[in-house]
Design an enzyme around this catalytic site. Structure first.
Site, PDB file in Angstrom:
ATOM      1  CG  HIS A  97      -0.274   0.294   2.494  1.00 47.93           C
ATOM      2  ND1 HIS A  97       0.479  -0.643   3.141  1.00 47.93           N
ATOM      3  CD2 HIS A  97      -0.220   1.411   3.256  1.00 47.93           C
ATOM      4  CE1 HIS A  97       0.971  -0.126   4.252  1.00 47.93           C
ATOM      5  NE2 HIS A  97       0.564   1.120   4.347  1.00 47.93           N
TER       6      HIS A  97
HETATM    7  C1  UD1 Z   1      -2.443   5.187   5.948  1.00 46.18           C
HETATM    8  C2  UD1 Z   1      -1.190   5.625   6.719  1.00 46.18           C
HETATM    9  C3  UD1 Z   1      -0.131   4.546   6.620  1.00 46.18           C
HETATM   10  C4  UD1 Z   1      -0.664   3.210   7.052  1.00 46.18           C
HETATM   11  C5  UD1 Z   1      -1.901   2.896   6.235  1.00 46.18           C
HETATM   12  C6  UD1 Z   1      -2.533   1.577   6.607  1.00 46.18           C
HETATM   13  C7  UD1 Z   1      -0.683   8.012   6.789  1.00 46.18           C
HETATM   14  C8  UD1 Z   1       0.241   9.054   6.295  1.00 46.18           C
HETATM   15  N1  UD1 Z   1      -0.613   6.839   6.164  1.00 46.18           N
HETATM   16  O1  UD1 Z   1      -2.099   5.099   4.580  1.00 46.18           O
HETATM   17  O2  UD1 Z   1       0.942   4.897   7.476  1.00 46.18           O
HETATM   18  O3  UD1 Z   1       0.317   2.221   6.874  1.00 46.18           O
HETATM   19  O4  UD1 Z   1      -2.862   3.938   6.448  1.00 46.18           O
HETATM   20  O5  UD1 Z   1      -3.641   1.352   5.829  1.00 46.18           O
HETATM   21  O6  UD1 Z   1      -1.418   8.276   7.700  1.00 46.18           O
HETATM   22  N2  UD1 Z   1      -9.373   4.716   1.317  1.00 46.18           N
HETATM   23  C9  UD1 Z   1     -10.576   4.065   1.227  1.00 46.18           C
HETATM   24  N3  UD1 Z   1     -11.189   3.701   2.396  1.00 46.18           N
HETATM   25  C10 UD1 Z   1     -10.684   3.976   3.611  1.00 46.18           C
HETATM   26  C11 UD1 Z   1      -9.458   4.668   3.682  1.00 46.18           C
HETATM   27  C12 UD1 Z   1      -8.813   5.015   2.527  1.00 46.18           C
HETATM   28  O7  UD1 Z   1     -11.075   3.785   0.141  1.00 46.18           O
HETATM   29  O8  UD1 Z   1     -11.289   3.608   4.632  1.00 46.18           O
HETATM   30  C13 UD1 Z   1      -8.677   5.080   0.069  1.00 46.18           C
HETATM   31  C14 UD1 Z   1      -8.875   6.530  -0.309  1.00 46.18           C
HETATM   32  O9  UD1 Z   1      -8.947   6.605  -1.689  1.00 46.18           O
HETATM   33  C15 UD1 Z   1      -7.616   7.189   0.130  1.00 46.18           C
HETATM   34  C16 UD1 Z   1      -6.582   6.083  -0.046  1.00 46.18           C
HETATM   35  O10 UD1 Z   1      -7.292   4.874   0.246  1.00 46.18           O
HETATM   36  O11 UD1 Z   1      -7.310   8.331  -0.582  1.00 46.18           O
HETATM   37  C17 UD1 Z   1      -5.403   6.199   0.879  1.00 46.18           C
HETATM   38  O12 UD1 Z   1      -5.859   6.326   2.220  1.00 46.18           O
HETATM   39  P1  UD1 Z   1      -5.051   7.221   3.279  1.00 46.18           P
HETATM   40  O13 UD1 Z   1      -5.717   7.117   4.586  1.00 46.18           O
HETATM   41  O14 UD1 Z   1      -4.813   8.574   2.734  1.00 46.18           O
HETATM   42  O15 UD1 Z   1      -3.624   6.540   3.340  1.00 46.18           O
HETATM   43  P2  UD1 Z   1      -3.217   4.999   3.448  1.00 46.18           P
HETATM   44  O16 UD1 Z   1      -2.532   4.645   2.173  1.00 46.18           O
HETATM   45  O17 UD1 Z   1      -4.353   4.149   3.888  1.00 46.18           O
END
Ligand code: UD1
Length: 394
Positions: free
Chosen positions: A230
């Site tokens: 991820h």
């Molecule tokens: C976040 C953390 C990372 C952790 C990871 C575990 C930060 C900087 N990063 O990264 O350290 O290892 O979580 O998962 O805080 N999305 C969904 N559903 C959700 C959440 C996210 O669809 O419930 C999608 C969205 O499009 C979003 C993307 O995933 O933009 C990334 O999510 P985000 O929370 O920004 O970062 P992670 O990659 O999950």
């Protein structure tokens, strides 16, 4: 601290994303246990920023790990880093002004902790960071920025291993603020291990399967490799993610069945770059939605090898002994590396390196390794330190 008739320490615990939840469950339990015997009482108020909002990324963890529903939900959602941190700060500041906690507790390295730490200090609230002192040395990782900010602002830093204590000391942190307490995630693992053991890999795959023709009914102990990915550095760039997909699909599944647990960010990119189709046509590629905590533990226990860019999985593999290829160039968790007695090797995302390490890992035995104080009692130590600190202030 409010010195009403009974001494109550008010803590605001700020969580936001999946890797926070398994670390906060033991803290909640330890507070409850502390309150049963101590004269001082702790009131722990849970704030969920809302960074992770999918049921599979959030609610299921609260339910499975018996974490009480968050007292306050900020509803911040996805967005750029500035949007997430900024929105969290704006909403959290309102909460802090109203609740007036004695402490803000943050855990890990996600965006919630950066926002939590800054709001705490701006509002003159004491700050404690659980999982302090981890350093990858790589400031291009948003998590590294969050770690440095949280530690720089914390009044108490709870380090999971001795290397992390040294990192803090080398940055000039006063030793009195650093507490070597062990790894709180291991508290959760030890508490939930039995429940995980009752599950089976094929049933987990069946429950979480999201399409394609992967044949999950033959998944047995040691018969599969496990993959999670991820990090933006692995999944955002088309060339990089394509080379990884080609390797997993065209080479790994020739050697062994591969369970790929798909993070929402990764899935979005695979769809965007038109890479998901070929994975779905591969019988030995089992694509799963994000799985629950116990399910992940069981898949880790049964996997012959793990390929991952997750720090948490690196640590769980250390305890469970599953050979682990960490698809990164650096790690903030060197204690999990082979060179320090554990099971993980850093491979980066260059295929030649991954290929070489993967072939070697396939023939390794499981080798569980417990670093010092990874004993399941970390949360108790943390609660005791916070309470003692308050009593000395009195
Ligand atoms: C976040 C953390 C990372 C952790 C990871 C575990 C930060 C900087 N990063 O990264 O350290 O290892 O979580 O998962 O805080 N999305 C969904 N559903 C959700 C959440 C996210 O669809 O419930 C999608 C969205 O499009 C979003 C993307 O995933 O933009 C990334 O999510 P985000 O929370 O920004 O970062 P992670 O990659 O999950």
């Amino acid at each position: 601290m409010k010195t009403n008739k009974q001494t109550i320490i008010k803590i605001l615990t700020v969580v936001g994303a999946r890797p926070n939840f398994m670390k906060i469950a033991p803290f909640v339990r330890a507070v409850k246990k502390f309150n049963e015997s101590a004269k001082v009482k702790i009131k722990n108020i849970i704030v969920h920023t809302g960074q992770h909002y999918d049921i599979r990324m959030s609610d299921n963890f609260f339910k499975d790990l018996k974490i009480p529903k968050a007292d306050i939900h900020l509803g911040v959602g996805s967005g750029t880093h500035a949007e997430q941190v900024g929105r969290t700060m704006i909403e959290l500041e309102k909460v802090v002004k109203k609740v007036k906690p004695d402490w803000i507790v943050v855990v890990g390295d996600v965006n919630a902790i950066c926002a939590g730490a800054i709001v705490a200090k701006k509002e003159h609230i004491k700050l404690a960071h659980i999982e302090a002192g981890l350093r990858s040395g790589d400031m291009s990782m948003p998590e590294e920025v969050n770690r440095v900010i949280a530690d720089r602002l914390s009044d108490l830093m709870f380090a999971p291993d001795r290397i992390s204590c040294l990192n803090l000391e080398n940055e000039g942190v006063n030793k009195n603020k650093i507490f070597f307490v062990g790894n709180i995630m291991v508290d959760c693992l030890e508490n939930e291990r039995k429940k995980a053991l009752k599950l089976s890999a094929d049933q987990i795959a069946k429950r979480n399967f999201f399409g394609g023709i992967g044949e999950y009914e033959y998944l047995k102990q040691n018969s599969f490799a496990l993959l999670t990915l991820h990090r933006p550095s692995n999944v955002d760039d088309k060339k990089i993610i394509k080379s990884l997909v080609d390797y997993f699909n065209d080479e790994v599944t020739k050697l062994i069945d591969l369970i790929w647990i798909m993070h929402p960010r990764t899935l979005k990119n695979l769809e965007k770059y038109d890479l998901i189709g070929k994975l779905k046509k591969n019988k030995r590629m089992v694509l799963l939605h994000p799985v629950g905590y116990h399910e992940m533990l069981k898949l880790n226990m049964d996997a012959r090898v793990i390929l991952t860019d997750s720090g948490g999985l690196q640590e769980e593999s250390t305890v469970l002994g599953t050979p682990c290829l960490t698809l990164r160039d650096n790690t903030e968790r060197p204690v999990t590396l082979k060179s320090n007695g554990a099971v993980s090797v850093l491979t980066g995302n260059k295929i030649s390196r991954i290929r070489k390490e993967f072939k070697q890992a396939l023939v390794l035995e499981k080798h569980p390794f417990l670093p010092e104080l990874w004993d399941g009692r970390t949360a108790e130590r943390i609660v005791r330190v916070i309470a003692d600190y308050e009593m000395h202030l009195k």
